[in-house]
Write an enzyme that holds these catalytic residues in place. Structure first.
Site, PDB file in Angstrom:
ATOM      1  N   TYR A  58     114.748   1.986 157.919  1.00  0.00           N
ATOM      2  CA  TYR A  58     113.825   2.352 156.845  1.00  0.00           C
ATOM      3  C   TYR A  58     112.825   3.351 157.440  1.00  0.00           C
ATOM      4  CZ  TYR A  58     110.713   1.338 152.851  1.00  0.00           C
ATOM      5  OH  TYR A  58     109.919   1.440 151.740  1.00  0.00           O
ATOM      6  N   ARG A  84     112.634  14.116 145.999  1.00  0.00           N
ATOM      7  CA  ARG A  84     111.390  13.952 146.794  1.00  0.00           C
ATOM      8  C   ARG A  84     111.618  12.764 147.713  1.00  0.00           C
ATOM      9  NH1 ARG A  84     108.868   9.815 148.051  1.00  0.00           N
ATOM     10  NH2 ARG A  84     107.777   9.117 146.204  1.00  0.00           N
ATOM     11  N   LYS A  93     116.725   1.270 151.462  1.00  0.00           N
ATOM     12  CA  LYS A  93     116.037   0.313 150.578  1.00  0.00           C
ATOM     13  C   LYS A  93     116.932  -0.907 150.341  1.00  0.00           C
ATOM     14  CE  LYS A  93     112.201   2.647 149.332  1.00  0.00           C
ATOM     15  NZ  LYS A  93     110.823   2.178 149.279  1.00  0.00           N
ATOM     16  N   GLU A 148     114.297   5.569 142.817  1.00  0.00           N
ATOM     17  CA  GLU A 148     113.621   5.823 144.091  1.00  0.00           C
ATOM     18  C   GLU A 148     113.525   7.313 144.382  1.00  0.00           C
ATOM     19  OE1 GLU A 148     112.589   3.055 145.968  1.00  0.00           O
ATOM     20  OE2 GLU A 148     111.428   4.606 146.979  1.00  0.00           O
ATOM     21  N   ASP A 149     112.355   7.741 144.734  1.00  0.00           N
ATOM     22  CA  ASP A 149     112.124   9.096 145.236  1.00  0.00           C
ATOM     23  C   ASP A 149     112.631  10.204 144.307  1.00  0.00           C
ATOM     24  OD1 ASP A 149     110.937   7.705 147.207  1.00  0.00           O
ATOM     25  OD2 ASP A 149     112.096   8.509 148.862  1.00  0.00           O
ATOM     26  N   ASP A 160     110.222   2.334 141.833  1.00  0.00           N
ATOM     27  CA  ASP A 160     109.565   1.759 143.007  1.00  0.00           C
ATOM     28  C   ASP A 160     108.331   2.561 143.423  1.00  0.00           C
ATOM     29  OD1 ASP A 160     109.316   0.159 145.331  1.00  0.00           O
ATOM     30  OD2 ASP A 160     110.403   1.666 146.491  1.00  0.00           O
ATOM     31  N   ASP A 161     108.438   3.880 143.383  1.00  0.00           N
ATOM     32  CA  ASP A 161     107.322   4.712 143.852  1.00  0.00           C
ATOM     33  C   ASP A 161     106.119   4.600 142.931  1.00  0.00           C
ATOM     34  OD1 ASP A 161     108.661   6.082 146.140  1.00  0.00           O
ATOM     35  OD2 ASP A 161     110.041   6.541 144.515  1.00  0.00           O
ATOM     36  N   ASN A 214     104.592   8.827 153.868  1.00  0.00           N
ATOM     37  CA  ASN A 214     105.705   8.628 154.807  1.00  0.00           C
ATOM     38  C   ASN A 214     106.472   9.925 155.013  1.00  0.00           C
ATOM     39  OD1 ASN A 214     105.371   5.751 155.000  1.00  0.00           O
ATOM     40  ND2 ASN A 214     106.164   5.628 152.910  1.00  0.00           N
TER      41      ASN A 214
HETATM   42  N1  LIG Z   1     103.446   3.666 151.393  1.00  0.00           N
HETATM   43  C1  LIG Z   1     104.240   3.562 150.355  1.00  0.00           C
HETATM   44  O1  LIG Z   1     104.694   2.473 149.989  1.00  0.00           O
HETATM   45  C2  LIG Z   1     104.612   4.771 149.582  1.00  0.00           C
HETATM   46  C3  LIG Z   1     104.320   6.015 150.035  1.00  0.00           C
HETATM   47  N2  LIG Z   1     104.687   7.107 149.304  1.00  0.00           N
HETATM   48  C4  LIG Z   1     104.390   8.410 149.882  1.00  0.00           C
HETATM   49  O2  LIG Z   1     103.496   9.091 149.057  1.00  0.00           O
HETATM   50  C5  LIG Z   1     103.689  10.476 149.224  1.00  0.00           C
HETATM   51  C6  LIG Z   1     103.610  11.138 147.880  1.00  0.00           C
HETATM   52  O3  LIG Z   1     104.625  10.696 147.026  1.00  0.00           O
HETATM   53  P1  LIG Z   1     104.666  11.235 145.497  1.00  0.00           P
HETATM   54  O4  LIG Z   1     103.410  10.889 144.808  1.00  0.00           O
HETATM   55  O5  LIG Z   1     105.888  10.771 144.859  1.00  0.00           O
HETATM   56  O6  LIG Z   1     104.768  12.795 145.776  1.00  0.00           O
HETATM   57  P2  LIG Z   1     104.394  14.019 144.880  1.00  0.00           P
HETATM   58  O7  LIG Z   1     104.947  15.215 145.530  1.00  0.00           O
HETATM   59  O8  LIG Z   1     104.721  13.723 143.478  1.00  0.00           O
HETATM   60  O9  LIG Z   1     102.792  14.079 144.962  1.00  0.00           O
HETATM   61  C7  LIG Z   1     102.062  14.611 146.012  1.00  0.00           C
HETATM   62  C8  LIG Z   1     100.648  14.847 145.511  1.00  0.00           C
HETATM   63  O10 LIG Z   1      99.872  15.228 146.629  1.00  0.00           O
HETATM   64  C9  LIG Z   1      99.085  16.354 146.247  1.00  0.00           C
HETATM   65  N3  LIG Z   1      98.716  17.149 147.410  1.00  0.00           N
HETATM   66  C10 LIG Z   1      99.444  18.095 148.034  1.00  0.00           C
HETATM   67  N4  LIG Z   1      98.691  18.685 148.982  1.00  0.00           N
HETATM   68  C11 LIG Z   1      97.488  18.083 148.953  1.00  0.00           C
HETATM   69  C12 LIG Z   1      96.284  18.275 149.669  1.00  0.00           C
HETATM   70  N5  LIG Z   1      96.186  19.202 150.616  1.00  0.00           N
HETATM   71  N6  LIG Z   1      95.226  17.502 149.372  1.00  0.00           N
HETATM   72  C13 LIG Z   1      95.311  16.545 148.411  1.00  0.00           C
HETATM   73  N7  LIG Z   1      96.414  16.334 147.687  1.00  0.00           N
HETATM   74  C14 LIG Z   1      97.490  17.101 147.963  1.00  0.00           C
HETATM   75  C15 LIG Z   1      99.958  17.110 145.263  1.00  0.00           C
HETATM   76  O11 LIG Z   1      99.178  17.987 144.464  1.00  0.00           O
HETATM   77  C16 LIG Z   1     100.543  15.952 144.466  1.00  0.00           C
HETATM   78  O12 LIG Z   1      99.642  15.561 143.477  1.00  0.00           O
HETATM   79  C17 LIG Z   1     105.001  10.645 149.973  1.00  0.00           C
HETATM   80  O13 LIG Z   1     104.733  10.981 151.303  1.00  0.00           O
HETATM   81  C18 LIG Z   1     105.611   9.282 149.941  1.00  0.00           C
HETATM   82  O14 LIG Z   1     106.336   9.005 151.113  1.00  0.00           O
HETATM   83  C19 LIG Z   1     105.298   7.003 148.093  1.00  0.00           C
HETATM   84  C20 LIG Z   1     105.615   5.782 147.596  1.00  0.00           C
HETATM   85  C21 LIG Z   1     105.343   4.572 148.329  1.00  0.00           C
HETATM   86  C1  LIG Z   2     107.996   3.974 150.756  1.00  0.00           C
HETATM   87  C2  LIG Z   2     108.449   4.867 149.724  1.00  0.00           C
HETATM   88  O1  LIG Z   2     109.021   4.433 148.735  1.00  0.00           O
HETATM   89  C3  LIG Z   2     108.209   6.272 149.850  1.00  0.00           C
HETATM   90  O2  LIG Z   2     107.584   6.697 150.813  1.00  0.00           O
HETATM   91  O3  LIG Z   2     108.655   6.997 148.961  1.00  0.00           O
HETATM   92 MG   LIG Z   3     110.006   5.939 147.648  1.00  0.00          MG
END
Ligand SMILES: NC(=O)C1=CN([C@@H]2O[C@H](COP(=O)(O)OP(=O)(O)OC[C@H]3O[C@@H](n4cnc5c(N)ncnc54)[C@H](O)[C@@H]3O)[C@@H](O)[C@H]2O)C=CC1
Ligand SMILES: CC(=O)C(=O)O
Ligand SMILES: [Mg+2]
Length: 660
Positions: A180, A233, A251, A322-323, A345-346, A501
């Site tokens: 993962y 993504r 996952k 997912e993603d 999930d996201d 991540n």
């Molecule tokens: N820890 C966890 O369980 C999870 C973590 N994630 C992580 O969250 C991240 C984002 O996922 P999504 O929302 O689906 O992606 P996304 O691409 O839809 O959203 C990214 C957001 O970040 C913003 N962004 C880009 N550059 C920026 C900056 N310099 N300053 C502030 N904001 C900025 C964008 O405008 C956009 O609103 C990924 O890295 C993903 O791995 C996602 C789901 C679960």
């Molecule tokens: C953990 C997860 O779902 C993500 O980073 O997109």
């Molecule tokens: Mg995800």
């Protein structure tokens, strides 16, 4: 094709000599089910009539990692003809080089990625991958050992599924970061090179009109859990096209390890509608469709057809999205959530985990959870994950404030949202409708010394938040300056959630957070960091704030309750159970999420909470002879027992009993 058929005929006639009805009947033992092999295994008899049936079955066995049992082929037959099978499969197996006609003829459509490779390209892909590993092992930037460990584990998974999951469960803390995040990110980036044997199904834009029959190419009669991605993504790594299947596989590994979903009943799926990643499009070795992504109605038509196909074949399956890029994540969730057993999930899993973490951060300040609505929260990132968290946090605050319109309205003033263009305010042009509810009033932010598009550093300086939460996918976004600004937080114990991540995309490292802000903080990250030795006898505790603590329990609870859909209430129950999992003592030490070594236990508890809520909302239809009425009669302990008893454990089944 002529060659293929020649091999097929040759090996079929060879098999006919060995696999005869008389031969099967003469075996001196019975199978686990107590049947004689000849009775159980209709398919092994079919071999005698259809020259291709055995080869089809063997190809599928190879491609989908099915157990002989599930293939309706007698384990005994398989074992006894092991060498014969191996030689006959090796004779004609072509992997990604099977032409579309051959894939159709052998019922393999969907079991391989869509790009048909020439034999030369197959060899080139293998060589490029081999060379890449050599380079990485010498001086490559990525962790060569992590990737090497993934390969070793993956090979074990191919050979012996039970042993693979035994290892994974026993050493989940060590190997979750391999199967993962973070290593799965590296795996997806290199998937076209790493690919040996496929795992899961591929539905591509080219398969329109075919999916309803393709879905029957999957050999398992029952599938409980599908994780599907369109690769648009993957973690914070962007559009990885067909290579994103790695995340669905990762996952589902956690579904098996944490939730005890039977590994023979999980199905990773890639919906390949093309990619907008130009580097992949230019790469002749890329395994996916070499075209730009479909959009609009064309895109929806593919996903609709996929959903219809899988729910037709497996009406009780649960589909985890997912993603998917944000643009589609919300739309697809709205489109399907009231008709199908699905969740994103996201958007939804991450929201629940973040809520649990935010409530933990309140408790870690020595305050009751009910103080949550007083927290000032700055969120960096307004994509599928960020908006999901914001909506859930707002609702949680509103519930605590009286659960009415006024409370809902006032709760939104606790959030400041910063995206790629800076602070989001009502002054923003073409504002994303999902972010609109969180856009700050211009006059109000001017009074705070802020403006539309203010930088994250400015926002943190002026707001002095209790919590700084990152879901931006931008590694290092919480710079030295931003973390310095957080020193003025009005909280007695500020919280930093660097949730993006994989590791290189985390908004800051644990070391950076603790070294700048000292040990009186709460730190959580999406990918794991080691605890930080602060040198004064103090240890900075690193929490992993990842949806892995919820999605397995959401899936398991939905499966065992037989809930028709996955409601907001069920997701809320899951988040609340996670929030109350940690003891007061642990939380005061800054430990707001359990260690991954407890993931099976937390998953059991989350699943029980989901079942209870599904029953309360009258959504449950029961599971395997346990109908909703009987489920309702169970005490807390009995419900826990019911969940535990329905989780798969990695034990070798007894295949053969000696006859008395
Ligand atoms: N820890 C966890 O369980 C999870 C973590 N994630 C992580 O969250 C991240 C984002 O996922 P999504 O929302 O689906 O992606 P996304 O691409 O839809 O959203 C990214 C957001 O970040 C913003 N962004 C880009 N550059 C920026 C900056 N310099 N300053 C502030 N904001 C900025 C964008 O405008 C956009 O609103 C990924 O890295 C993903 O791995 C996602 C789901 C679960
Ligand atoms: C953990 C997860 O779902 C993500 O980073 O997109
Ligand atoms: Mg995800």
């Amino acid at each position: 094709m002529a060659m293929l058929l020649k091999h097929v005929r040759a090996s079929s006639s060879l098999l006919k000599q060995h696999v005869t009805r008389a031969h099967l009947l003469s075996r001196p033992f019975t199978t686990t089910e107590g049947h004689r092999p000849s009775i159980v295994h209709k398919r092994s008899l079919d071999i005698l009539h259809d020259p291709c049936a055995y080869e089809k079955m063997l190809c599928k066995c190879l491609l989908s990692q099915m157990s002989p049992n599930k293939m309706k082929i007698s384990a005994a037959t398989l074992f006894n003809h092991d060498n014969l099978i191996k030689s006959s499969v090796i004779l004609f197996f072509q992997g990604t080089a099977f032409s579309m006609t051959e894939r159709d003829r052998l019922d393999l459509r969907g079991l391989l990625p869509p790009n048909v490779m020439s034999p030369d390209l197959q060899i080139e892909r293998f060589m490029v991958d081999l060379k890449r590993l050599e380079v990485q092992a010498r001086d490559g930037p990525s962790d060569p050992y992590a990737l090497a460990k993934w390969r070793i584990l993956n090979r074990l998974h191919d050979r012996n599924e039970t042993m693979y999951y035994k290892v994974l469960i026993a050493k989940i803390e060590e190997y979750a970061p391999i199967v993962y995040t973070p290593t799965v990110g590296l795996v997806c980036q290199n998937y076209s090179g790493l690919f040996r044997r496929p795992r899961g199904m591929y539905f591509s834009a080219e398969d329109r009109g075919e999916m309803m029959s393709m879905v029957y190419n999957w050999p398992a009669e029952q599938v409980d859990m599908i994780v599907v991605t369109d690769g648009s993504r993957i973690l914070g790594l962007g559009d990885l096209g067909v290579q994103g299947i790695g995340i669905a596989i990762g996952k589902l590994d956690l579904y098996v390890a944490a939730a005890g979903i039977n590994p023979q009943r999980v199905l990773p799926v890639m919906i390949d509608v093309g990619t907008n990643n130009e580097k992949l499009l230019e790469d002749p070795l890329y395994l996916g469709l070499q075209q730009h992504r479909l959009d609009g109605d064309d895109y929806l038509a593919v996903v609709d057809e996929f959903m219809e196909a899988v729910f037709t074949r497996w009406p009780n399956v649960i589909v985890q999205f997912e993603d998917f890029q944000s643009k589609w994540a919300f739309k697809l969730l709205q489109r399907y959530r009231s008709t199908y057993r699905m969740f994103n999930d996201d958007v939804q899993g991450t929201a629940g985990v973040a809520i649990a973490g935010l409530l933990g951060a309140v408790r870690a300040q020595g305050r009751p959870m009910i103080d949550f609505p007083k927290q000032k929260i700055v969120v960096a990132g307004a994509g599928s994950a960020g908006i999901g968290v914001l909506n859930a946090a707002r609702k949680t605050m509103a519930r605590m404030l009286g659960n009415n319109e006024v409370a809902f309205e006032s709760a939104k003033s606790q959030f400041w949202v910063v995206d790629a263009k800076g602070l989001i305010s009502e002054g923003r042009e073409n504002i994303d409708p999902d972010a609109l509810p969180f856009a700050r009033n211009l006059k109000e932010i001017e009074r705070q010394g802020l403006r539309e598009g203010a930088s994250l550093e400015e926002v943190v300086k002026q707001v002095k938040p209790d919590v700084l939460l990152g879901l931006s996918a931008v590694g290092g976004l919480f710079s030295k300056e931003v973390l310095e600004a957080l020193k003025d937080s009005t909280s007695t114990r500020p919280a930093i959630f660097a949730m993006s991540n994989p590791t290189k995309n985390a908004e800051c490292t644990a070391e950076e957070a603790f070294s700048i802000l000292g040990d009186n903080i709460i730190f959580a990250s999406g990918s794991p960091f080691s605890n930080v030795d602060l040198g004064n006898g103090h240890i900075g505790h690193c929490n992993q704030g990842n949806n892995m603590y919820l999605f397995p329990g959401i899936g398991l609870g939905t499966l065992l309750s037989g809930a028709r859909i996955i409601s907001d209430g069920m997701l809320q129950a899951a988040a609340e159970r996670l929030a109350t999992y940690m003891s007061e003592e642990e939380v005061l030490k800054g430990i707001i999420f359990p260690s991954t070594s407890r993931i099976r236990d937390i998953t059991e508890k989350v699943a029980a909470a989901v079942i209870k809520e599904a029953l309360e909302e009258d959504l449950a239809e029961g599971y395997h002879g346990m109908d909703a009425r009987e489920l309702k009669k169970l005490s807390e302990d009995e419900l826990a027992e019911f969940v535990k008893n329905n989780m798969w454990n990695p034990e070798y089944p007894t295949l053969v009993y000696k006859k008395e």
